[in-house]
Design a protein around this motif. Sequence first.
Motif, PDB file in Angstrom:
ATOM      1  N   LEU A  85       0.827  -1.203   0.000  1.00 22.45           N
ATOM      2  CA  LEU A  85       0.000   0.000   0.000  1.00 22.45           C
ATOM      3  C   LEU A  85       0.865   1.258   0.000  1.00 22.45           C
ATOM      4  CD1 LEU A  85      -2.842  -0.922   2.534  1.00 22.45           C
ATOM      5  CD2 LEU A  85      -3.048  -0.710   0.050  1.00 22.45           C
ATOM      6  N   CYS A  86       1.931   1.244   0.781  1.00 23.49           N
ATOM      7  CA  CYS A  86       2.868   2.382   0.789  1.00 23.49           C
ATOM      8  C   CYS A  86       3.495   2.579  -0.587  1.00 23.49           C
ATOM      9  CB  CYS A  86       3.955   2.166   1.836  1.00 23.49           C
ATOM     10  SG  CYS A  86       3.405   2.310   3.543  1.00 23.49           S
ATOM     11  N   TYR A  87       3.818   1.480  -1.242  1.00 29.72           N
ATOM     12  CA  TYR A  87       4.416   1.540  -2.578  1.00 29.72           C
ATOM     13  C   TYR A  87       3.440   2.148  -3.584  1.00 29.72           C
ATOM     14  CZ  TYR A  87       6.511  -0.086  -6.966  1.00 29.72           C
ATOM     15  OH  TYR A  87       7.047  -0.153  -8.226  1.00 29.72           O
ATOM     16  N   LEU A  88       2.174   1.712  -3.533  1.00 30.15           N
ATOM     17  CA  LEU A  88       1.159   2.265  -4.438  1.00 30.15           C
ATOM     18  C   LEU A  88       0.973   3.758  -4.192  1.00 30.15           C
ATOM     19  CD1 LEU A  88      -1.687  -0.427  -4.422  1.00 30.15           C
ATOM     20  CD2 LEU A  88       0.079  -0.065  -6.152  1.00 30.15           C
ATOM     21  N   THR A  89       0.908   4.139  -2.923  1.00 26.16           N
ATOM     22  CA  THR A  89       0.724   5.548  -2.571  1.00 26.16           C
ATOM     23  C   THR A  89       1.909   6.385  -3.036  1.00 26.16           C
ATOM     24  OG1 THR A  89      -0.585   4.923  -0.638  1.00 26.16           O
ATOM     25  CG2 THR A  89       0.323   7.142  -0.664  1.00 26.16           C
ATOM     26  N   HIS A  90       3.112   5.859  -2.848  1.00 28.01           N
ATOM     27  CA  HIS A  90       4.327   6.573  -3.263  1.00 28.01           C
ATOM     28  C   HIS A  90       4.338   6.792  -4.777  1.00 28.01           C
ATOM     29  CE1 HIS A  90       8.527   7.763  -3.556  1.00 28.01           C
ATOM     30  NE2 HIS A  90       8.689   6.832  -4.481  1.00 28.01           N
ATOM     31  N   ASN A  91       4.013   5.760  -5.531  1.00 24.20           N
ATOM     32  CA  ASN A  91       4.019   5.872  -6.995  1.00 24.20           C
ATOM     33  C   ASN A  91       2.974   6.869  -7.487  1.00 24.20           C
ATOM     34  OD1 ASN A  91       6.109   4.086  -7.318  1.00 24.20           O
ATOM     35  ND2 ASN A  91       4.828   2.339  -7.855  1.00 24.20           N
ATOM     36  N   ALA A  92       1.771   6.802  -6.884  1.00 24.94           N
ATOM     37  CA  ALA A  92       0.715   7.724  -7.287  1.00 24.94           C
ATOM     38  C   ALA A  92       1.074   9.165  -6.926  1.00 24.94           C
ATOM     39  CB  ALA A  92      -0.603   7.326  -6.639  1.00 24.94           C
TER      40      ALA A  92
ATOM     41  N   LEU B  43      -8.434  16.925 -10.441  1.00 23.62           N
ATOM     42  CA  LEU B  43      -9.383  18.000 -10.723  1.00 23.62           C
ATOM     43  C   LEU B  43      -8.731  19.369 -10.800  1.00 23.62           C
ATOM     44  CD1 LEU B  43     -12.366  16.950  -8.423  1.00 23.62           C
ATOM     45  CD2 LEU B  43     -12.162  16.619 -10.886  1.00 23.62           C
ATOM     46  N   PHE B  44      -7.753  19.626  -9.918  1.00 26.46           N
ATOM     47  CA  PHE B  44      -7.222  20.978  -9.784  1.00 26.46           C
ATOM     48  C   PHE B  44      -5.719  21.072 -10.000  1.00 26.46           C
ATOM     49  CE2 PHE B  44     -11.013  20.586  -7.122  1.00 26.46           C
ATOM     50  CZ  PHE B  44     -11.809  21.564  -7.702  1.00 26.46           C
ATOM     51  N   ALA B  45      -5.105  20.002 -10.477  1.00 25.67           N
ATOM     52  CA  ALA B  45      -3.673  20.036 -10.768  1.00 25.67           C
ATOM     53  C   ALA B  45      -3.435  19.267 -12.063  1.00 25.67           C
ATOM     54  CB  ALA B  45      -2.870  19.463  -9.599  1.00 25.67           C
ATOM     55  N   GLU B  46      -2.265  18.682 -12.186  1.00 21.03           N
ATOM     56  CA  GLU B  46      -1.900  18.013 -13.438  1.00 21.03           C
ATOM     57  C   GLU B  46      -1.971  16.495 -13.325  1.00 21.03           C
ATOM     58  OE1 GLU B  46      -1.381  19.783 -16.095  1.00 21.03           O
ATOM     59  OE2 GLU B  46      -1.601  21.644 -14.993  1.00 21.03           O
ATOM     60  N   GLY B  47      -2.734  15.993 -12.370  1.00 21.33           N
ATOM     61  CA  GLY B  47      -2.824  14.553 -12.152  1.00 21.33           C
ATOM     62  C   GLY B  47      -3.490  13.811 -13.299  1.00 21.33           C
ATOM     63  N   ASP B  48      -3.178  12.526 -13.383  1.00 20.59           N
ATOM     64  CA  ASP B  48      -3.706  11.650 -14.432  1.00 20.59           C
ATOM     65  C   ASP B  48      -4.765  10.734 -13.821  1.00 20.59           C
ATOM     66  OD1 ASP B  48      -4.211   9.838 -16.457  1.00 20.59           O
ATOM     67  OD2 ASP B  48      -2.107   9.483 -16.942  1.00 20.59           O
ATOM     68  N   VAL B  49      -5.993  10.809 -14.335  1.00 23.34           N
ATOM     69  CA  VAL B  49      -7.075  10.003 -13.783  1.00 23.34           C
ATOM     70  C   VAL B  49      -6.803   8.517 -13.956  1.00 23.34           C
ATOM     71  CG1 VAL B  49      -8.449  10.050 -15.906  1.00 23.34           C
ATOM     72  CG2 VAL B  49      -9.584   9.719 -13.699  1.00 23.34           C
ATOM     73  N   ALA B  50      -6.091   8.133 -15.007  1.00 19.24           N
ATOM     74  CA  ALA B  50      -5.778   6.719 -15.230  1.00 19.24           C
ATOM     75  C   ALA B  50      -4.874   6.181 -14.117  1.00 19.24           C
ATOM     76  CB  ALA B  50      -5.110   6.534 -16.590  1.00 19.24           C
ATOM     77  N   VAL B  51      -3.926   6.993 -13.672  1.00 15.78           N
ATOM     78  CA  VAL B  51      -3.031   6.586 -12.582  1.00 15.78           C
ATOM     79  C   VAL B  51      -3.820   6.456 -11.279  1.00 15.78           C
ATOM     80  CG1 VAL B  51      -1.031   7.262 -11.196  1.00 15.78           C
ATOM     81  CG2 VAL B  51      -1.021   7.649 -13.668  1.00 15.78           C
ATOM     82  N   LEU B  52      -4.713   7.404 -11.041  1.00 13.70           N
ATOM     83  CA  LEU B  52      -5.545   7.370  -9.823  1.00 13.70           C
ATOM     84  C   LEU B  52      -6.419   6.123  -9.787  1.00 13.70           C
ATOM     85  CD1 LEU B  52      -6.650   8.806  -7.278  1.00 13.70           C
ATOM     86  CD2 LEU B  52      -8.301   9.943  -8.774  1.00 13.70           C
ATOM     87  N   LEU B  53      -7.061   5.796 -10.913  1.00 14.13           N
ATOM     88  CA  LEU B  53      -7.935   4.620 -10.968  1.00 14.13           C
ATOM     89  C   LEU B  53      -7.127   3.330 -10.846  1.00 14.13           C
ATOM     90  CD1 LEU B  53     -10.424   5.681 -13.797  1.00 14.13           C
ATOM     91  CD2 LEU B  53     -10.817   5.667 -11.331  1.00 14.13           C
ATOM     92  N   LEU B  54      -5.928   3.300 -11.434  1.00 14.74           N
ATOM     93  CA  LEU B  54      -5.073   2.114 -11.336  1.00 14.74           C
ATOM     94  C   LEU B  54      -4.649   1.879  -9.896  1.00 14.74           C
ATOM     95  CD1 LEU B  54      -3.450  -0.178 -12.650  1.00 14.74           C
ATOM     96  CD2 LEU B  54      -1.587   1.473 -13.008  1.00 14.74           C
ATOM     97  N   LYS B  55      -4.251   2.942  -9.216  1.00 16.24           N
ATOM     98  CA  LYS B  55      -3.868   2.825  -7.804  1.00 16.24           C
ATOM     99  C   LYS B  55      -5.026   2.282  -6.967  1.00 16.24           C
ATOM    100  CE  LYS B  55      -3.718   5.368  -3.644  1.00 16.24           C
ATOM    101  NZ  LYS B  55      -4.472   6.461  -2.985  1.00 16.24           N
ATOM    102  N   GLN B  56      -6.219   2.762  -7.285  1.00 11.06           N
ATOM    103  CA  GLN B  56      -7.407   2.336  -6.554  1.00 11.06           C
ATOM    104  C   GLN B  56      -7.694   0.856  -6.779  1.00 11.06           C
ATOM    105  OE1 GLN B  56     -10.786   5.343  -5.657  1.00 11.06           O
ATOM    106  NE2 GLN B  56     -11.363   4.295  -7.505  1.00 11.06           N
ATOM    107  N   ARG B  57      -7.636   0.410  -8.034  1.00  8.41           N
ATOM    108  CA  ARG B  57      -7.896  -1.008  -8.352  1.00  8.41           C
ATOM    109  C   ARG B  57      -6.857  -1.918  -7.708  1.00  8.41           C
ATOM    110  NH1 ARG B  57      -9.035   1.153 -13.558  1.00  8.41           N
ATOM    111  NH2 ARG B  57      -6.947   0.557 -14.275  1.00  8.41           N
TER     112      ARG B  57
END
Length: 226
Positions: A17-24, A36-50
């Motif tokens: 979990l720490c590794y996933l959080t660090h990468n995201a 929503l308010f920065a330069e984040g990638d929704v695909a990375v966020l959804l992958l971390k969640q899955r």
Amino acid sequence: MNYFILYILLANAFIMLCYLTHNADKAKSERIQDVLFAEGDVAVLLLKQRQGVMILTMTILSFLFLGNKETVFLAFMINEPWQILLPLLSLTAITLILMSSKTPLTLAHKTNERLNSRQLSQFFFGRICFIILYEFFFRGLLLFSIAAATGIYISVMINLLLYCFIHRHFTKTEIAGVAIFGTIQCIMTVVNHSVWPAVLLHLSITLAVEMKLLFHKNKQLNLTTA
């Protein structure tokens, strides 16, 4: 029961979990506001969640197979029906506070598009699953299994340290909030002998905040395109 195997299992899940959080976080896509308010990638966020849901599901199922059934299921029970009302009542107060918030949020220049309905449904479905499993892991498996070896007070302290560590990329103010929230979650779980009140409180706060962020972004976009 082999406690050594169980603790290795829990440690492995925590490290992953720490590794996933660090990468995201490295990809600046750890939270919905990053998208929503920065330069984040929704695909990375959804992958971390899955990936988080998969790790937690496998850990909980393995723990239930190997662990002390009475201790584990104690954490997952609803002992009194009225107990689940306490977190739900908090939703009303939290929502009112969020609705009255005037905190300004700046829309990033590359995020002037709305998330589509498929992305939103994937995010919120995954978010709900993740939070439930996350609380089962932290306030269920970790808290009760460590308490069996060290006692509840030391277990709560260890739980808070681990909970703050996994949020180490937050600001100091946010980490202070994490520590307070983690303390409340542990107390609720110990007092009720159930993880469900903590699950419902976490869901109430998180969904209220994130829905407010989505509403705020849509409002900004409407003003921009008007």
